[in-house]
Design an enzyme around this catalytic site. Structure first.
Site, PDB file in Angstrom:
ATOM      1  NE  ARG A   1       6.911  -0.466   4.836  1.00  0.00           N
ATOM      2  CZ  ARG A   1       5.748  -0.075   5.335  1.00  0.00           C
ATOM      3  NH1 ARG A   1       5.343   1.173   5.157  1.00  0.00           N
ATOM      4  NH2 ARG A   1       4.983  -0.900   6.006  1.00  0.00           N
TER       5      ARG A   1
ATOM      6  CE  LYS B   1      24.160  -7.546  -5.303  1.00  0.00           C
ATOM      7  NZ  LYS B   1      24.525  -6.878  -6.580  1.00  0.00           N
TER       8      LYS B   1
ATOM      9  CG  HIS C   1       3.751   4.678   8.615  1.00  0.00           C
ATOM     10  ND1 HIS C   1       3.965   5.499   7.531  1.00  0.00           N
ATOM     11  CD2 HIS C   1       3.261   3.515   8.100  1.00  0.00           C
ATOM     12  CE1 HIS C   1       3.624   4.856   6.421  1.00  0.00           C
ATOM     13  NE2 HIS C   1       3.197   3.658   6.742  1.00  0.00           N
TER      14      HIS C   1
ATOM     15  NE  ARG D   1      -3.719  -2.172   2.499  1.00  0.00           N
ATOM     16  CZ  ARG D   1      -3.503  -3.487   2.429  1.00  0.00           C
ATOM     17  NH1 ARG D   1      -2.269  -3.951   2.412  1.00  0.00           N
ATOM     18  NH2 ARG D   1      -4.511  -4.332   2.384  1.00  0.00           N
ATOM     19  CB  THR D   2       3.462   2.514   2.284  1.00  0.00           C
ATOM     20  OG1 THR D   2       2.661   2.204   3.424  1.00  0.00           O
ATOM     21  CG2 THR D   2       4.162   3.836   2.519  1.00  0.00           C
TER      22      THR D   2
END
Length: 326
Positions: A120, A98, A148, A70-71
């Site tokens: 995020r 990595k 958030h 969604r975000t």
């Protein structure tokens, strides 16, 4: 729905922050400014022609070190509707897998001369760390158990569309409060705007000292929901849990699930919210989530695109040389 009761300074003084890392530190008028700025994009998004070239020539990087649907989609749509070049970076295909350090990743992103970076990350504080090392505005799309902010802003915008005002509004946030950055940001935002916040969770999922955030804590959902105007449900964040926090999903639903019977304890016109994804039949029943006249869940998704368009617009005004934002 620009608020006539809200006054804020002109130009960049209305929102002087370089980025948006959290709700903490924002003044109430700064939150309201972003909500008001989003209204034009709510209107645009409801028309057949949804595109503006406001950010034409700018590059937005969505750097998602933690999975999201969604975000990420919301930020991507927001950037593209404003005319920006949007690039998505997924953790599964990034050099972080990595062994690259977060600071090296920040240096790499900075060298690409993006005009804004949306981040995020699963670790609290990671967004601030990157934000301190890059030259462009950074927007927090969720960092660990920290914050958030755009979720809280879209939730506030949703509530304002449904209830018009915040002062004295009784909002109950129920679920996994301990691990929820959504809960934290909403508490900061809604309490700042004048709402009366109650939080409800099993003892193991209630943060110690939560009272310091100007909320009333409950372990009994029936008591918490009594007379509520808005009921915001949260999912169990099993991915952040180590150990047994609840006896069983069935027992959790019995004590903390939002059912029709339990919703009847709230105000007659109480509205239901959920940031998604929903665990239907655990924290919320389908016949509650899908109530056309009471559920705001799809409206939250709509408001999410608008508020993210507003944030991208506001935070890139200096780079675009907008008058009053030098």
């Amino acid at each position: 729905m620009r608020s006539s009761a809200t006054s804020y300074p002109e130009g960049s003084a209305a929102f002087p922050h370089r980025g948006l890392v959290g709700i903490a530190g924002l003044a109430p008028h700064e939150i309201m400014f972003l909500l008001d700025e989003a209204e034009q994009w709510v209107d645009l998004n409801r028309h057949a022609q949804k595109h503006r070239d406001l950010l034409s020539g700018l590059t937005i990087i969505n750097a998602f070190f933690e999975n999201s649907t969604r975000t990420l989609l919301s930020f991507e749509i927001a950037g593209k509707r404003l005319g920006a070049d949007v690039v998505n970076m997924h953790a599964a295909t990034s050099s972080v897998k990595k062994g690259e350090t977060l600071l090296d990743t920040a240096a790499t992103l900075n060298a690409m001369h993006a005009d804004a970076i949306v981040i995020r990350h699963a670790s609290s504080g990671a967004v601030q760390l990157i934000g301190d090392k890059v030259d462009c505005p950074v927007l927090n799309a969720g960092d660990g158990q920290h914050e958030h902010p755009t979720q809280a802003l879209l939730d506030a915008l949703t509530i304002r569309h449904a209830k018009r005002a915040f002062n004295g509004l009784r909002v109950v946030i129920c679920g996994d409060i301990l691990h929820s950055r959504v809960a934290r940001s909403n508490i900061l935002s809604l309490s700042s705007l004048g709402a009366d916040i109650r939080v409800c969770a099993p003892p193991a999922l209630m943060p110690v000292g939560i009272e310091a955030m100007n909320v009333a804590p409950f372990h009994n959902f029936d008591a918490a929901i009594a007379g509520a105007d808005v009921v915001m449900m949260l999912r169990l964040q099993n991915e952040r849990m180590q150990g047994d926090f609840i006896p069983s999903p069935r027992e959790y639903r019995h004590l903390y699930g939002l059912t029709l019977d339990r919703l009847s304890l709230a105000s007659p016109d109480a509205l239901v919210m959920h940031p998604g994804p929903m665990n239907r039949g655990i924290e919320i029943d389908s016949n509650v989530a899908d109530m056309v006249e009471r559920s705001l869940i799809t409206l939250q998704v709509e408001m999410g695109v608008a508020i993210r368009m507003a944030c991208l617009d506001v935070l890139t005004r200096r780079a675009r040389g907008v008058e009053g934002w030098a």
